[in-house]
Design a protein around this motif. Structure first.
Motif, PDB file in Angstrom:
ATOM      1  N   GLU A 261       0.808  -1.218   0.000  1.00  0.00           N
ATOM      2  CA  GLU A 261       0.000   0.000   0.000  1.00  0.00           C
ATOM      3  C   GLU A 261       0.842   1.269   0.000  1.00  0.00           C
ATOM      4  OE1 GLU A 261      -3.738   0.098   0.305  1.00  0.00           O
ATOM      5  OE2 GLU A 261      -3.076  -1.740  -0.685  1.00  0.00           O
ATOM      6  N   PHE A 262       2.094   1.133   0.363  1.00  0.00           N
ATOM      7  CA  PHE A 262       2.931   2.285   0.697  1.00  0.00           C
ATOM      8  C   PHE A 262       3.005   3.310  -0.424  1.00  0.00           C
ATOM      9  CE2 PHE A 262       7.270   4.159   0.821  1.00  0.00           C
ATOM     10  CZ  PHE A 262       7.161   4.857   1.997  1.00  0.00           C
ATOM     11  N   ARG A 263       3.442   2.914  -1.604  1.00  0.00           N
ATOM     12  CA  ARG A 263       3.707   3.907  -2.640  1.00  0.00           C
ATOM     13  C   ARG A 263       2.444   4.477  -3.266  1.00  0.00           C
ATOM     14  NH1 ARG A 263       4.788   1.921  -8.183  1.00  0.00           N
ATOM     15  NH2 ARG A 263       3.841  -0.134  -8.413  1.00  0.00           N
ATOM     16  N   TYR A 264       1.317   3.795  -3.059  1.00  0.00           N
ATOM     17  CA  TYR A 264       0.081   4.268  -3.675  1.00  0.00           C
ATOM     18  C   TYR A 264      -0.593   5.384  -2.888  1.00  0.00           C
ATOM     19  CZ  TYR A 264       0.547   0.427  -6.918  1.00  0.00           C
ATOM     20  OH  TYR A 264       1.022  -0.414  -7.893  1.00  0.00           O
ATOM     21  N   ARG A 265      -0.118   5.663  -1.715  1.00  0.00           N
ATOM     22  CA  ARG A 265      -0.703   6.775  -0.948  1.00  0.00           C
ATOM     23  C   ARG A 265       0.170   8.026  -1.012  1.00  0.00           C
ATOM     24  NH1 ARG A 265       1.796   7.579   3.741  1.00  0.00           N
ATOM     25  NH2 ARG A 265       3.065   5.933   4.680  1.00  0.00           N
ATOM     26  N   ASN A 266       1.107   8.046  -1.973  1.00  0.00           N
ATOM     27  CA  ASN A 266       1.993   9.194  -2.150  1.00  0.00           C
ATOM     28  C   ASN A 266       2.641   9.576  -0.821  1.00  0.00           C
ATOM     29  OD1 ASN A 266       3.327  11.244  -3.479  1.00  0.00           O
ATOM     30  ND2 ASN A 266       1.639  12.711  -3.271  1.00  0.00           N
ATOM     31  N   PRO A 267       3.451   8.685  -0.256  1.00  0.00           N
ATOM     32  CA  PRO A 267       3.976   8.899   1.096  1.00  0.00           C
ATOM     33  C   PRO A 267       4.948  10.072   1.164  1.00  0.00           C
ATOM     34  CG  PRO A 267       5.113   7.074   0.039  1.00  0.00           C
ATOM     35  CD  PRO A 267       3.983   7.455  -0.867  1.00  0.00           C
ATOM     36  N   VAL A 268       4.963  10.701   2.324  1.00  0.00           N
ATOM     37  CA  VAL A 268       5.944  11.749   2.601  1.00  0.00           C
ATOM     38  C   VAL A 268       7.240  11.064   3.017  1.00  0.00           C
ATOM     39  CG1 VAL A 268       6.530  13.705   4.070  1.00  0.00           C
ATOM     40  CG2 VAL A 268       4.160  13.365   3.310  1.00  0.00           C
TER      41      VAL A 268
ATOM     42  N   PRO B 135      13.915  12.915   5.258  1.00  0.00           N
ATOM     43  CA  PRO B 135      15.353  12.620   5.230  1.00  0.00           C
ATOM     44  C   PRO B 135      15.886  12.057   6.535  1.00  0.00           C
ATOM     45  CG  PRO B 135      14.975  14.996   5.308  1.00  0.00           C
ATOM     46  CD  PRO B 135      13.640  14.352   5.070  1.00  0.00           C
ATOM     47  N   ASP B 136      15.208  12.318   7.649  1.00  0.00           N
ATOM     48  CA  ASP B 136      15.681  11.810   8.932  1.00  0.00           C
ATOM     49  C   ASP B 136      14.928  10.552   9.372  1.00  0.00           C
ATOM     50  OD1 ASP B 136      13.282  13.028   9.419  1.00  0.00           O
ATOM     51  OD2 ASP B 136      14.049  14.502  10.850  1.00  0.00           O
ATOM     52  N   THR B 137      14.230   9.900   8.435  1.00  0.00           N
ATOM     53  CA  THR B 137      13.566   8.628   8.710  1.00  0.00           C
ATOM     54  C   THR B 137      14.402   7.492   8.125  1.00  0.00           C
ATOM     55  OG1 THR B 137      11.340   9.557   8.759  1.00  0.00           O
ATOM     56  CG2 THR B 137      11.523   7.220   8.241  1.00  0.00           C
ATOM     57  N   LEU B 138      14.582   6.454   8.908  1.00  0.00           N
ATOM     58  CA  LEU B 138      15.241   5.242   8.424  1.00  0.00           C
ATOM     59  C   LEU B 138      14.158   4.270   7.977  1.00  0.00           C
ATOM     60  CD1 LEU B 138      17.791   3.475   8.049  1.00  0.00           C
ATOM     61  CD2 LEU B 138      17.404   2.637  10.384  1.00  0.00           C
ATOM     62  N   TYR B 139      14.169   3.899   6.704  1.00  0.00           N
ATOM     63  CA  TYR B 139      13.214   2.940   6.163  1.00  0.00           C
ATOM     64  C   TYR B 139      13.861   1.558   6.141  1.00  0.00           C
ATOM     65  CZ  TYR B 139      10.641   7.099   4.816  1.00  0.00           C
ATOM     66  OH  TYR B 139       9.960   8.288   4.850  1.00  0.00           O
ATOM     67  N   VAL B 140      13.075   0.551   6.520  1.00  0.00           N
ATOM     68  CA  VAL B 140      13.583  -0.822   6.588  1.00  0.00           C
ATOM     69  C   VAL B 140      12.658  -1.709   5.763  1.00  0.00           C
ATOM     70  CG1 VAL B 140      14.288  -2.717   8.078  1.00  0.00           C
ATOM     71  CG2 VAL B 140      14.400  -0.358   8.937  1.00  0.00           C
ATOM     72  N   ALA B 141      13.211  -2.354   4.729  1.00  0.00           N
ATOM     73  CA  ALA B 141      12.450  -3.267   3.879  1.00  0.00           C
ATOM     74  C   ALA B 141      12.714  -4.699   4.324  1.00  0.00           C
ATOM     75  CB  ALA B 141      12.852  -3.095   2.422  1.00  0.00           C
ATOM     76  N   VAL B 142      11.633  -5.469   4.545  1.00  0.00           N
ATOM     77  CA  VAL B 142      11.752  -6.821   5.079  1.00  0.00           C
ATOM     78  C   VAL B 142      11.196  -7.812   4.072  1.00  0.00           C
ATOM     79  CG1 VAL B 142      11.365  -8.264   7.108  1.00  0.00           C
ATOM     80  CG2 VAL B 142      11.249  -5.783   7.321  1.00  0.00           C
TER      81      VAL B 142
ATOM     82  N   GLU C 272      10.519   3.635  -4.613  1.00  0.00           N
ATOM     83  CA  GLU C 272       9.805   4.896  -4.382  1.00  0.00           C
ATOM     84  C   GLU C 272      10.521   5.738  -3.328  1.00  0.00           C
ATOM     85  OE1 GLU C 272       6.462   7.630  -4.713  1.00  0.00           O
ATOM     86  OE2 GLU C 272       7.396   6.111  -5.995  1.00  0.00           O
ATOM     87  N   ILE C 273      11.030   5.087  -2.297  1.00  0.00           N
ATOM     88  CA  ILE C 273      11.780   5.809  -1.258  1.00  0.00           C
ATOM     89  C   ILE C 273      13.016   6.462  -1.870  1.00  0.00           C
ATOM     90  CG2 ILE C 273      13.189   5.473   0.817  1.00  0.00           C
ATOM     91  CD1 ILE C 273      11.144   3.182   1.530  1.00  0.00           C
ATOM     92  N   HIS C 274      13.741   5.705  -2.677  1.00  0.00           N
ATOM     93  CA  HIS C 274      14.953   6.249  -3.292  1.00  0.00           C
ATOM     94  C   HIS C 274      14.619   7.360  -4.284  1.00  0.00           C
ATOM     95  CE1 HIS C 274      17.374   2.361  -2.324  1.00  0.00           C
ATOM     96  NE2 HIS C 274      17.344   3.210  -1.324  1.00  0.00           N
ATOM     97  N   ARG C 275      13.499   7.208  -4.984  1.00  0.00           N
ATOM     98  CA  ARG C 275      13.090   8.225  -5.954  1.00  0.00           C
ATOM     99  C   ARG C 275      12.878   9.574  -5.268  1.00  0.00           C
ATOM    100  NH1 ARG C 275       9.131   5.472  -7.752  1.00  0.00           N
ATOM    101  NH2 ARG C 275      10.394   4.323  -9.236  1.00  0.00           N
ATOM    102  N   LYS C 276      12.474   9.515  -3.999  1.00  0.00           N
ATOM    103  CA  LYS C 276      12.181  10.744  -3.259  1.00  0.00           C
ATOM    104  C   LYS C 276      13.287  11.107  -2.264  1.00  0.00           C
ATOM    105  CE  LYS C 276       7.163  10.387  -3.734  1.00  0.00           C
ATOM    106  NZ  LYS C 276       5.849  10.384  -3.056  1.00  0.00           N
ATOM    107  N   GLY C 277      14.448  10.486  -2.439  1.00  0.00           N
ATOM    108  CA  GLY C 277      15.601  10.900  -1.652  1.00  0.00           C
ATOM    109  C   GLY C 277      15.720  10.279  -0.285  1.00  0.00           C
ATOM    110  N   GLY C 278      14.966   9.221   0.008  1.00  0.00           N
ATOM    111  CA  GLY C 278      15.033   8.588   1.312  1.00  0.00           C
ATOM    112  C   GLY C 278      16.133   7.545   1.394  1.00  0.00           C
ATOM    113  N   ARG C 279      16.352   7.054   2.602  1.00  0.00           N
ATOM    114  CA  ARG C 279      17.381   6.054   2.878  1.00  0.00           C
ATOM    115  C   ARG C 279      16.718   4.778   3.357  1.00  0.00           C
ATOM    116  NH1 ARG C 279      21.661   7.686   7.351  1.00  0.00           N
ATOM    117  NH2 ARG C 279      19.691   8.052   8.432  1.00  0.00           N
ATOM    118  N   CYS C 280      17.101   3.646   2.760  1.00  0.00           N
ATOM    119  CA  CYS C 280      16.442   2.381   3.088  1.00  0.00           C
ATOM    120  C   CYS C 280      17.482   1.277   3.271  1.00  0.00           C
ATOM    121  CB  CYS C 280      15.461   1.998   1.979  1.00  0.00           C
ATOM    122  SG  CYS C 280      14.405   0.591   2.388  1.00  0.00           S
ATOM    123  N   ILE C 281      17.322   0.496   4.333  1.00  0.00           N
ATOM    124  CA  ILE C 281      18.132  -0.702   4.540  1.00  0.00           C
ATOM    125  C   ILE C 281      17.220  -1.918   4.419  1.00  0.00           C
ATOM    126  CG2 ILE C 281      19.747   0.530   6.032  1.00  0.00           C
ATOM    127  CD1 ILE C 281      18.422  -0.945   8.425  1.00  0.00           C
ATOM    128  N   GLY C 282      17.821  -3.084   4.238  1.00  0.00           N
ATOM    129  CA  GLY C 282      17.036  -4.290   4.038  1.00  0.00           C
ATOM    130  C   GLY C 282      17.291  -5.346   5.101  1.00  0.00           C
TER     131      GLY C 282
END
Length: 609
Positions: A332-339, A342-349, A364-374
């Motif tokens: 559901e995440f990318r379909y709600r146009n998430p904010v 830059p100071d949020t750590l995103y974790v993909a599981v 989508e996170i990377h497209r908007k400049g976010g940081r994600c670990i797996g």
């Protein structure tokens, strides 16, 4: 979700392909097929396909089905019902081209209409068939160019393999959003959508990236971009024991993988605990102490069981690191146009590291400049490559659709992450050491729960006879209840819902009766008395109860079936409370006679939206 296997070399292709397809049955499918290129032009391309299992296809395969080049497929229906016609491979009108395809062609309806207007008679309901016709219509000089031209007209995701009667010395494959691996053998090459299909033949593997095309010949492989300029990809050795893909003496992979959890738990913790300083060392995280302290929020993204264990992980991070954290369904995440902050750590599981919903969320996170670990289990998988860093789970190959050991290691991965984040911030060294001591005890405690399988099995038989069940828990226990309901429904096919115990009186109590059992998660914690009070409400309405709890919890005079699990530290209790729920679901499905490793309509690796 679907499975692809291809072979080119000196051996007969069909037996190798069928063996590989059998090893991909856990991915979910409703039909299977194979195409081989023979020696003469008149009978160069032969196709056999059938709705049902791989063994049904094998039984019906023509006796003379020779050829040293071939592709095969197991289909999980997306376009059209499961029948012989919709099974892959799909061919063009003349029968010169055969294609197998994982993914979804989004503009298939438009392409089908265009082909029909041009007088081409499409015989199946699938999106894949258009690819075969597009490739056949191309007048480019090489098969690679014909495939590239066809793909330029396509919108959507694909992992595909193509053979052509006019180019009998090669297989052309391509990837965009659906995994493909190339296996390098001695004077032979293989391609598959999952390592399981290759591992008995080679441990030299190359992973295709999105947007890449590759040519396989008996002597090697070449990779290209969409414009057919070379990408010079090379194969690397994978450190996997082929025996891990065998069920051995166990009646199912799920049973084998549940019993492997103590060893898997030891592996994910090994070398990552610093008892001297009460912290964890996660070398895959590209953050120093200053960057870690700058994190203001943690957002966890996963699907299914990975989402539920993400909720457990969010609770761990908030408790230990005191950073606001929550989990969300990646689908559901990318379909709600998430904010994206830059100071949020995103974790993909993701166990497989190929779950398309989670992969698209990362992009989508990377497209908007976010940081994600797996947090992934499969080294070299798409999500692992897409993320800046992360934590490998080291659970070993997981074949059963219902995740057990990977889920347990996901939880432990979150515990390590929370411990490292917490110690950089405000978690005391004494609390760090307290948690490390508990983590080191967990593998043995998990084994203690697994030793009670027969006792749990007796309770499972009672639950299996119910048409509908509730799983209830509060705070730390609610994600446990959600995961318990997920396991029960996906392999026993019984309706199971999870609710916060505190929400029962706000609606669900209306459904409580003698025919609707409740499985309650009641740890010894600050909410024990309130949880026990809710059990009284269920019992007063005649609802059968199974209570997963700790030995020192006093349930009073409540009539119930009780299962005690060892106590850990309260932050780590959820994983020990989860283990008996795995066994309950497994033994219920066993009692009902279901195919436990291959639950209907489901797949291990979900690579289509």
């Amino acid at each position: 979700m679907c499975g692809i296997v291809g072979y080119i070399g000196t051996q007969q292709a069909a037996p190798l392909i069928l063996e590989g397809l059998t090893r991909l049955e856990h991915r979910g499918y409703d039909s299977a097929g194979v195409a081989v290129l023979g020696g003469s032009k008149e009978s160069a391309l032969r196709v056999a396909k059938k709705a049902g299992r791989v063994r049904d296809l094998t039984d019906d395969l023509p006796k003379r089905f020779s050829g040293k080049v071939g592709i095969g497929h197991t289909r999980w229906a997306t376009h059209g019902p499961a029948n012989d016609v919709n099974a892959h491979p799909h061919t063009d009108t003349k029968g010169d081209v055969a294609v197998v395809h994982n993914g979804i062609i989004d503009n298939a309806s438009t392409l089908r209409a265009q082909l029909a207007e041009d007088g081409i008679d499409l015989t199946s309901d699938t999106d894949t068939e258009v690819l075969a016709h597009l490739i056949a219509r191309s007048t480019a000089e090489t098969l690679e160019a014909r495939v590239a031209e066809a793909l330029s007209a396509v919108d959507g995701t694909y992992g595909l393999a193509v053979v052509h009667a006019d180019f009998p010395d090669r297989i052309v494959v391509a990837r965009n959003g659906s995994p493909l691996l190339i296996g390098v053998g001695e004077k032979e090459m293989l391609v598959a959508s999952d390592l399981a299909a290759l591992i008995r033949h080679t441990t030299m593997v190359a992973h295709l990236e999105d947007g890449e095309i590759a040519t396989l010949t008996a002597g090697g492989f070449t990779t290209y971009r969409a414009d057919l300029t070379s990408t010079h990809r090379t194969a690397t050795e994978v450190d996997v024991d082929p025996a891990t893909y065998e069920a051995g003496e166990h009646e199912s992979f799920m049973h084998k993988e549940m019993l492997e959890q103590p060893d898997a738990a030891e592996r994910v913790l090994r070398g990552r605990l610093d008892e001297r300083f009460g912290t964890a060392h996660l070398g895959g995280l590209p953050m120093d102490a200053r960057e870690t302290r700058a994190i203001k929020r943690v957002k966890i993204l996963g699907c299914g069981s990975a989402y539920y264990v993400g909720q457990m992980g969010a609770s761990l991070i908030e408790e230990l690191a005191r950073i606001p954290a929550d989990a969300e369904a990646a689908s559901e995440f990318r379909y709600r146009n998430p904010v994206i902050e830059p100071d949020t750590l995103y974790v993909a599981v993701s166990q497989s590291g190929e779950t398309i919903d989670t992969l698209l969320a990362v992009q989508e996170i990377h497209r908007k400049g976010g940081r994600c670990i797996g947090l992934v289990n499969v080294v070299g998988s798409a999500i692992a490559r897409e993320c800046e860093g992360g934590i490998y789970l080291h659970a070993g190959p997981e074949v059963a659709v219902a995740s057990t050991k990977a889920l347990t290691n996901m939880f432990l991965g979150f515990a390590l992450l929370a411990l490292q984040l917490g110690r950089v911030r405000d978690l005391s060294i004494s609390d760090g050491k307290r948690l490390i001591a508990a983590l080191l005890e967990l593998p043995e405690q998990i084994g203690q729960v697994l030793e009670r399988e027969e006792e749990i099995g007796e309770i499972a038989q009672v639950l299996a006879d119910a048409e509908s069940l509730f799983f209830v828990g509060r705070v730390r226990g609610f994600p446990v209840a959600r995961e318990g309901a997920q396991k029960f429904k996906e392999i026993s096919y019984r309706h199971a819902e999870a609710y916060q115990t505190s929400e029962l009186k706000h609606g669900p109590l209306a459904l409580i009766s003698g025919d609707v059992p409740s499985v309650a998660i009641v740890p010894q914690d600050e909410l024990t008395d309130r949880n026990v009070g809710a059990l009284h409400e269920i019992a007063a309405r005649g609802g059968p109860l199974v209570v997963i709890t700790h030995p020192d919890v006093d349930l009073g005079e409540i009539e119930c079936r009780r299962l005690d699990v060892p106590r850990s530290e309260r932050e780590l209790d959820p994983i020990l409370l989860t283990i008996p729920l795995q066994l309950l679901a497994y033994r219920a499905a066993l009692h009902l006679g279901h195919d436990i490793d291959k639950p209907r309509n489901l797949a291990k690796s979900v690579t289509v939206e």
